[in-house]
Write an enzyme that holds these catalytic residues in place. Structure first.
Site, PDB file in Angstrom:
ATOM      1  CB  SER A 189      45.939  65.103  29.376  1.00  0.00           C
ATOM      2  OG  SER A 189      46.828  64.212  28.908  1.00  0.00           O
ATOM      3  CG  HIS A 237      61.980  51.869  66.626  1.00  0.00           C
ATOM      4  ND1 HIS A 237      61.400  53.144  67.295  1.00  0.00           N
ATOM      5  CD2 HIS A 237      62.569  51.944  65.999  1.00  0.00           C
ATOM      6  CE1 HIS A 237      62.750  53.332  66.825  1.00  0.00           C
ATOM      7  NE2 HIS A 237      63.491  53.071  66.193  1.00  0.00           N
ATOM      8  CD  GLU A 293      52.026  62.328  30.635  1.00  0.00           C
ATOM      9  OE1 GLU A 293      51.405  62.501  29.713  1.00  0.00           O
ATOM     10  OE2 GLU A 293      53.843  62.557  30.389  1.00  0.00           O
ATOM     11  CG  HIS A 315      47.469  61.192  32.723  1.00  0.00           C
ATOM     12  ND1 HIS A 315      47.948  62.278  32.209  1.00  0.00           N
ATOM     13  CD2 HIS A 315      46.472  61.229  31.232  1.00  0.00           C
ATOM     14  CE1 HIS A 315      48.117  62.540  30.990  1.00  0.00           C
ATOM     15  NE2 HIS A 315      47.055  61.206  30.547  1.00  0.00           N
ATOM     16  CG  ASN A 316      51.331  64.380  33.653  1.00  0.00           C
ATOM     17  OD1 ASN A 316      50.276  64.369  33.005  1.00  0.00           O
ATOM     18  ND2 ASN A 316      51.994  65.670  33.599  1.00  0.00           N
ATOM     19  CE  LYS A 373      47.790  66.638  32.399  1.00  0.00           C
ATOM     20  NZ  LYS A 373      49.054  67.612  32.810  1.00  0.00           N
ATOM     21  CE  LYS A 429      58.009  78.484  33.831  1.00  0.00           C
ATOM     22  NZ  LYS A 429      58.657  77.795  35.051  1.00  0.00           N
TER      23      LYS A 429
HETATM   24  C1  6PG Z   1      49.507  65.989  29.027  1.00  0.00           C
HETATM   25  C2  6PG Z   1      51.199  65.927  29.434  1.00  0.00           C
HETATM   26  C3  6PG Z   1      51.304  67.351  29.895  1.00  0.00           C
HETATM   27  C4  6PG Z   1      53.370  67.349  29.354  1.00  0.00           C
HETATM   28  C5  6PG Z   1      53.549  66.925  30.454  1.00  0.00           C
HETATM   29  C6  6PG Z   1      55.278  66.744  30.207  1.00  0.00           C
HETATM   30  O1  6PG Z   1      49.440  65.306  29.885  1.00  0.00           O
HETATM   31  O2  6PG Z   1      49.418  66.268  28.004  1.00  0.00           O
HETATM   32  O3  6PG Z   1      51.359  65.289  30.221  1.00  0.00           O
HETATM   33  O4  6PG Z   1      50.858  67.397  30.977  1.00  0.00           O
HETATM   34  O5  6PG Z   1      53.770  67.026  28.343  1.00  0.00           O
HETATM   35  O6  6PG Z   1      53.905  67.834  31.648  1.00  0.00           O
HETATM   36  O7  6PG Z   1      55.647  66.333  31.266  1.00  0.00           O
HETATM   37  P1  6PG Z   1      57.298  66.016  31.357  1.00  0.00           P
HETATM   38  O8  6PG Z   1      58.147  67.566  30.645  1.00  0.00           O
HETATM   39  O9  6PG Z   1      57.175  66.187  32.696  1.00  0.00           O
HETATM   40  O10 6PG Z   1      57.369  65.347  30.432  1.00  0.00           O
END
Ligand code: 6PG
Length: 479
Positions: A128, A451, A190, A186-187, A183, A75
């Site tokens: 990912s 300012h 996402e 990326h998220n 990464k 974790k």
């Molecule tokens: C990936 C995902 C992975 C995970 C996320 C979910 O690229 O494989 O992004 O890292 O599923 O951490 O994120 P949340 O719980 O914040 O939606």
């Protein structure tokens, strides 16, 4: 035979990555805090390749070839530090500790610097693709020193997803926390990707009355075109799924409060820190937060007026929504990539945006046909200041623009929240606007706080004596 890699932390991601290494011909030493997990993995999948069972970190390290490669799959946060602390005394100069979790990139920078002082490599690796990707080929984003990549890269490239042209979806990103940063972004993308899909679904359902089953068909069709992507594909799957217990579409039975582990929030926090306007990503994080305020929303449903305007939907509303989704999606990618450019400046990373887009083509959650074009947009010397400025994308948006505006207007008139559709459009219009009201903001800041401001017609910094005779004076820049 000693193992080429050791994996500690055998929850599902760690276990699947370990299996992936083994299936690709590497000998993998396994360790988990509770041996039961190691044994369960070996019992279920021990025949997939060469594994070495170990019970302690000492044993794990003793079974590795040199330079040792130890992958930590625990974790994010404290547990990573704790495993590092236990490993360090067991390792020799030149050995490599790899963190394959979703760690915050600032932690990775800190850990890399601390371990470099001890002669150890620390590599933060973004992985990912979820559980299946980890097993069958994820998209992999390693940071750390270039030297460490020489010893680690070939293994990671071997287990990664491969793009159409056979290129591994794994490449050295840049030093220290660059891999985890990429990464994280990326998220963030996402999050926005999923939110725009949700907004499209909501509009099609609430404005056009299209039930989930019908929408499953629509999303399947969309997946054949320019929207083709993993998330659109699985949207069709989820919308088409019927709950066995109730016979209702599963999406109607799932509680409407979205969870989040934190990477989207981190993206936005970093965007704020760097002054990178990731508004679409921010709105998608806030949309999740609002969805989670279920009790407050229950009150809102009782007390807030919801007067709406009647609208006649355009004949081609479904296609309009598709175009709005596509344009908004492009904006979220543009914002994510802009943030990468800002980070490169801030941290001295040489981020190759074409390569990064390239390794998102397969294996990862945001994999999409579109990434091939994004890759092309940043090829060679072409480094557009914004993704949307490349002809391929400015033309695509120009085409989608009328539909995008219609959809946002309809959402507003019908009271259907579409925060990413609308904030992406605002970002787009902000980018193309000749004069922004920021001029007035500057005037106000100068009024109440001296300012200062700059003028459009001459160099320098100025202040108006607002509480005096209102003449203008040259001033020290307190911009
Ligand atoms: C990936 C995902 C992975 C995970 C996320 C979910 O690229 O494989 O992004 O890292 O599923 O951490 O994120 P949340 O719980 O914040 O939606």
């Amino acid at each position: 035979m000693p193992a080429q890699i050791g994996v500690t932390g055998l929850a599902v991601m760690g276990a699947n990555l370990a299996r992936n290494f083994a299936r690709n011909g590497y000998t993998v030493a396994l360790h988990n805090r509770s041996v039961a997990k190691t044994d369960a993995l070996l019992a279920a999948h021990g025949d997939e390749g060469d594994f070495i069972r170990t019970e302690t970190l000492e044993e794990l390290v003793a079974n590795l070839e040199s330079p040792r490669r130890v992958m930590i799959m625990v974790k994010a946060g404290g547990p990573v530090d704790s495993v590092i602390d236990q490993l360090v005394p067991l390792l020799d100069e030149g050995d490599i500790i790899i963190d394959g979790g979703n760690s915050h990139y600032t932690d990775t920078r800190r850990r890399e610097a601390a371990l470099a002082e001890k002669g150890l490599h620390f590599v933060g690796v973004g992985v990912s693709g979820g559980e299946e990707g980890a097993l069958l080929g994820p998209s992999i984003m390693p940071g750390g020193s270039a030297e460490s990549y020489k010893a680690l890269g070939p293994l990671l490239e071997k287990i990664s997803a491969k793009a159409d042209d056979g290129t591994p979806c794994c490449a050295w990103i840049s030093t220290d926390g660059a891999g985890h940063f990429v990464k994280m972004v990326h998220n963030g993308i996402e999050y926005a990707d999923m939110q725009v899909i949700g907004e499209a679904y909501d509009l099609l359902r609430s404005a056009a009355g299209l039930e989930p089953a019908a929408q499953a068909e629509i999303f399947s069709q969309w997946n054949e075109g320019e929207l083709s992507s993993f998330l659109i594909e699985i949207t069709a799957e989820v919308l088409g799924h019927v709950d066995a217990a109730t016979g209702k579409p599963l999406v109607d039975v799932i509680q409407d409060s979205a969870g989040q582990k934190g990477t989207g929030r981190w993206t936005v926090q970093s965007g704020l820190d760097m002054g990178s306007p990731v508004s679409a990503i921010a709105e998608s994080v806030f949309a999740r937060s609002l969805s989670s305020q279920r009790e407050i929303r229950a009150v809102g449903q009782q007390v807030l007026a919801g007067e709406t305007t009647e609208v006649t939907l355009p004949e081609n509303f479904v296609e309009d929504v598709r175009q709005a989704l596509f344009a908004s999606k492009l904006v979220s990618y543009a914002q994510g990539l802009d943030m990468l450019t800002s980070a490169a400046g801030e941290y001295g990373w040489e981020l190759k945006l074409d390569e990064i887009a390239g390794l998102w083509r397969e294996g990862c959650i945001i994999r999409a046909a579109l990434l091939k074009d994004i890759m092309a947009a940043y090829k060679g010397d072409a480094q557009p200041a914004n993704l949307l400025f490349t002809p391929a994308f400015s033309e695509a948006i120009a085409k989608a623009l009328p539909a995008w505006r219609r959809v946002v207007a309809i959402a507003v008139q019908l009271g259907i929240p579409a925060p990413v559709f609308s904030s992406s459009l605002a970002y787009y219009d902000g980018l193309r606007r000749d004069r922004l009201p920021a001029a007035l903001t500057q005037g106000l800041r100068d009024f109440f706080g001296a300012h200062t401001y700059r003028r459009t017609d001459k160099e320098g910094t100025f202040h108006t004596l607002w509480s005096g005779d209102r003449t203008e004076i040259a001033a020290e820049d307190t911009h």
